[in-house]
Design a protein around this motif. Structure first.
Motif, PDB file in Angstrom:
ATOM      1  N   ILE A  77      21.586   1.765  32.363  1.00 18.48           N
ATOM      2  CA  ILE A  77      21.067   0.738  32.926  1.00 18.48           C
ATOM      3  C   ILE A  77      22.195  -0.310  33.458  1.00 18.48           C
ATOM      4  N   MET A  78      23.158  -0.553  33.103  1.00 18.81           N
ATOM      5  CA  MET A  78      24.161  -1.313  33.633  1.00 18.81           C
ATOM      6  C   MET A  78      24.781  -0.867  35.057  1.00 18.81           C
ATOM      7  N   ARG A  79      24.781   0.484  34.874  1.00 22.52           N
ATOM      8  CA  ARG A  79      25.083   1.032  36.368  1.00 22.52           C
ATOM      9  C   ARG A  79      24.286   0.708  37.272  1.00 22.52           C
ATOM     10  N   ARG A  80      22.850   0.666  37.161  1.00 23.83           N
ATOM     11  CA  ARG A  80      21.754   0.602  38.073  1.00 23.83           C
ATOM     12  C   ARG A  80      21.260  -0.829  38.144  1.00 23.83           C
ATOM     13  N   PHE A  85      20.385 -11.721  31.827  1.00 20.19           N
ATOM     14  CA  PHE A  85      19.498 -12.481  30.724  1.00 20.19           C
ATOM     15  C   PHE A  85      19.198 -11.266  29.830  1.00 20.19           C
ATOM     16  N   LEU A  86      19.490 -11.390  28.656  1.00 19.84           N
ATOM     17  CA  LEU A  86      19.202 -10.416  27.499  1.00 19.84           C
ATOM     18  C   LEU A  86      18.305 -11.098  26.388  1.00 19.84           C
ATOM     19  N   ILE A  87      17.144 -10.464  26.377  1.00 18.38           N
ATOM     20  CA  ILE A  87      16.061 -10.990  25.116  1.00 18.38           C
ATOM     21  C   ILE A  87      16.120  -9.979  24.111  1.00 18.38           C
ATOM     22  N   LEU A 125      27.451  -7.395  26.588  1.00 20.76           N
ATOM     23  CA  LEU A 125      28.266  -8.627  26.956  1.00 20.76           C
ATOM     24  C   LEU A 125      29.256  -8.821  28.047  1.00 20.76           C
ATOM     25  N   PRO A 126      30.056  -7.557  28.455  1.00 25.29           N
ATOM     26  CA  PRO A 126      30.939  -7.648  29.321  1.00 25.29           C
ATOM     27  C   PRO A 126      30.308  -7.530  30.717  1.00 25.29           C
ATOM     28  N   HIS A 127      29.097  -7.060  30.842  1.00 30.09           N
ATOM     29  CA  HIS A 127      28.250  -7.103  32.024  1.00 30.09           C
ATOM     30  C   HIS A 127      27.447  -8.309  32.194  1.00 30.09           C
ATOM     31  N   GLN A 130      29.885 -11.038  33.843  1.00 26.79           N
ATOM     32  CA  GLN A 130      30.027 -10.757  35.236  1.00 26.79           C
ATOM     33  C   GLN A 130      29.468 -11.812  36.336  1.00 26.79           C
ATOM     34  N   HIS A 131      28.372 -12.620  35.756  1.00 27.38           N
ATOM     35  CA  HIS A 131      27.575 -13.407  36.373  1.00 27.38           C
ATOM     36  C   HIS A 131      27.975 -14.669  36.145  1.00 27.38           C
ATOM     37  N   GLU A 132      27.888 -15.767  37.084  1.00 25.42           N
ATOM     38  CA  GLU A 132      28.222 -17.027  36.872  1.00 25.42           C
ATOM     39  C   GLU A 132      27.533 -17.661  35.846  1.00 25.42           C
ATOM     40  N   ARG A 133      26.325 -17.402  35.522  1.00 26.04           N
ATOM     41  CA  ARG A 133      25.533 -17.827  34.291  1.00 26.04           C
ATOM     42  C   ARG A 133      24.842 -16.652  33.784  1.00 26.04           C
ATOM     43  N   SER A 134      24.726 -16.565  32.668  1.00 21.50           N
ATOM     44  CA  SER A 134      23.999 -15.610  31.894  1.00 21.50           C
ATOM     45  C   SER A 134      23.559 -16.076  30.536  1.00 21.50           C
TER      46      SER A 134
END
Length: 167
Positions: A77-80, A85-87, A125-127, A130-134
């Motif tokens: 999933i992280m590769r693709r 946002f994680l719920i 979390l590391p993924h 990588q975003h300005e906001r998550s």
């Protein structure tokens, strides 16, 4: 599609609150990754959300308690997809006297409600950073704050985190 590059990942997405979170996120134009157990009709939900809200919805059906499968699927999933946002919504409950509850049932509740939530968060979390906001939202219920007779095992988890690598 409003933002084809960002996705919201929802665990326990086939029914109940998870399904409602998926509907509300789609209504807001968010692309979604739905994670649920096999056989929960999640593909049908995804199809309807894509048709009605013109968002991209991806479905991954697997058991979150299988650690090696969880790692493998989350890596894929992280590769693709870019998840911002994680719920964490997956959860199980039960009502029985603890003395009468089978040990494997108690263990299953802990594996889903605690371990899978912690592992999904840790692996993503590391993924997310990588975003300005998550964001991370961990779902629980009011039962976490109220003693209930015969609630065999109930471990509360209710938090909303805003993540930013620059904070």
């Amino acid at each position: 599609m409003s933002n084809p590059s960002k996705y919201t990942l929802i665990t326990g997405a086939s029914s109940g609150l998870g399904k409602e979170f998926a509907i509300q996120c789609a209504r807001k134009g968010m692309n979604i990754i739905l994670i649920a157990l096999p056989g929960g009709n999640t593909s049908s939900l995804a199809y309807h959300l894509m048709l009605e809200y013109q968002v991209d919805v991806q479905v991954f059906e697997f058991d979150l308690t299988d650690v090696s499968l969880l790692k493998c699927k989350l890596e894929e999933i992280m590769r693709r997809y870019a998840i911002d946002f994680l719920i964490n919504n997956a959860g199980v409950g039960g009502t029985a006297a603890i003395t009468g509850a089978p040990v494997d049932k108690i263990d299953q509740i802990i594996l889903v409600n605690v371990r899978s939530t912690a592992l999904v968060t840790r692996l993503l979390l590391p993924h997310l950073l990588q975003h300005e906001r998550s964001y991370i939202m961990n779902i629980s219920s009011m039962a976490a704050f109220t003693p209930i007779a015969y609630k065999t095992v109930y471990l509360p988890r209710r938090h909303l985190f805003l993540l930013s690598p620059w904070d």
